[in-house]
Motif scaffolding. Structure first.
Motif, PDB file in Angstrom:
ATOM      1  N   ASN A  94      37.253 -57.778 -28.653  1.00 22.65           N
ATOM      2  CA  ASN A  94      37.501 -59.221 -28.773  1.00 22.65           C
ATOM      3  C   ASN A  94      38.949 -59.514 -29.143  1.00 22.65           C
ATOM      4  O   ASN A  94      39.591 -60.385 -28.576  1.00 22.65           O
ATOM      5  CB  ASN A  94      36.567 -59.838 -29.817  1.00 22.65           C
ATOM      6  CG  ASN A  94      35.121 -59.807 -29.372  1.00 22.65           C
ATOM      7  OD1 ASN A  94      34.835 -59.929 -28.189  1.00 22.65           O
ATOM      8  ND2 ASN A  94      34.209 -59.624 -30.308  1.00 22.65           N
ATOM      9  N   THR A  95      39.487 -58.758 -30.096  1.00 23.66           N
ATOM     10  CA  THR A  95      40.864 -58.993 -30.533  1.00 23.66           C
ATOM     11  C   THR A  95      41.858 -58.642 -29.439  1.00 23.66           C
ATOM     12  O   THR A  95      42.747 -59.427 -29.110  1.00 23.66           O
ATOM     13  CB  THR A  95      41.178 -58.162 -31.788  1.00 23.66           C
ATOM     14  OG1 THR A  95      40.272 -58.528 -32.823  1.00 23.66           O
ATOM     15  CG2 THR A  95      42.601 -58.420 -32.252  1.00 23.66           C
ATOM     16  N   ARG A  98      41.593 -60.968 -26.384  1.00 20.21           N
ATOM     17  CA  ARG A  98      42.089 -62.323 -26.610  1.00 20.21           C
ATOM     18  C   ARG A  98      43.609 -62.363 -26.635  1.00 20.21           C
ATOM     19  O   ARG A  98      44.220 -63.305 -26.149  1.00 20.21           O
ATOM     20  CB  ARG A  98      41.531 -62.848 -27.947  1.00 20.21           C
ATOM     21  CG  ARG A  98      41.924 -64.290 -28.227  1.00 20.21           C
ATOM     22  CD  ARG A  98      41.233 -64.831 -29.464  1.00 20.21           C
ATOM     23  NE  ARG A  98      41.651 -64.150 -30.677  1.00 20.21           N
ATOM     24  CZ  ARG A  98      40.869 -63.342 -31.393  1.00 20.21           C
ATOM     25  NH1 ARG A  98      39.628 -63.113 -31.014  1.00 20.21           N
ATOM     26  NH2 ARG A  98      41.318 -62.758 -32.489  1.00 20.21           N
TER      27      ARG A  98
END
Length: 263
Positions: free
Chosen positions: A223-224, A227
């Motif tokens: 996710n990090t 993104r």
């Protein structure tokens, strides 16, 4: 009797007034809800347009990068490399025409080695920008060549297997973007994953073509990275440009896998 009639009129008027106020309140509530819905729809449309515009910009940027890579690779191969080759030959002619001395021989060797090394680097950069193997022989042979280059570094082992033919992969643009995806994933594994093994597979399943990329590295928070990482966004957009689906599977300490499927 007249008093009762007046009282009933007052009650009727009051009830009518209250009913009108309730109807007005309901009308205002309905109008407010509709206005909010319209505003929300406009915001969603604006966000969709902005997202589409951003994706279009990224895709245009990727196409521009490929065009620029082709242009630079062409200049390096056709112009710089040929001139370095002529320079090398001219230099050797000059050394043969000059009376040899120990100092001159030493300088000649250093200059010759420098020209040779520069010529090799220019050719290597040209091939990296636009691998001739990809253009001439296709994705499978280009991945083989990339695997050999990575194995020669000694940093990581790479295993490549395939169960499809070049004709089934797709047009040249599909091969190009798939190769760039593999190239970027390999660079990420070498730079960040601390992997010891990379495996790449090409196969067909359920009427679609598949490319599976794996490394046994340290993994990451998807996710990090997804993104904030421009590189991952570029991979996503390359997949979209050839109407392919791209999925990632990873976690801290669990390695990394990317699956690309297309028709």
């Amino acid at each position: 009797m007249q008093s009762d009639i007046q009282n009933s009129d007052i009650v009727l008027l009051a009830g009518t007034g209250i009913l009108i106020m309730i109807l007005l309140a309901l009308a205002m509530l309905i109008y407010s809800n509709r206005a909010q819905r319209r505003l929300l729809q406009q915001q969603m449309q604006t966000q969709a347009l902005e997202l589409g515009y951003q994706q279009e910009l990224i895709q245009r940027n990727l196409l521009t990068q490929e065009e620029e890579r082709q242009r630079i690779a062409g200049h390096l191969h056709d112009d710089i490399s040929s001139k370095l080759g002529v320079l090398h030959l001219t230099f050797h002619r000059l050394t043969r025409a000059t009376p040899p001395t120990e100092e001159l021989n030493l300088m000649s060797t250093e200059i010759s080695d420098l020209i040779t090394h520069t010529l090799q680097r220019v050719r290597a950069i040209s091939h990296e920008l636009l691998p001739p193997t990809l253009e001439d022989f296709g994705l499978i042979e280009a991945i083989k060549e990339l695997g050999e280059q990575i194995r020669k570094t000694g940093a990581v082992d790479l295993q490549f297997t395939y169960a499809l033919e070049r004709e089934t992969i797709g047009p040249a643009l599909t091969e190009l973007h798939l190769f760039r995806i593999v190239q970027e994933l390999c660079n990420n594994s070498l730079k960040y994953a601390q992997a010891s093994l990379i495996t790449i597979e090409l196969f067909t399943k359920e009427g679609r073509n598949w490319l599976r990329y794996r490394d046994d590295g340290q993994g990451f928070d998807l996710n990090t990275i997804h993104r904030n990482g421009l590189g991952m966004k570029n991979l996503d957009n390359r997949a979209k440009m050839i109407d392919a689906q791209l999925h990632y599977t990873t976690a801290l300490g669990a390695g990394f896998e990317a699956l690309v499927s297309w028709q």
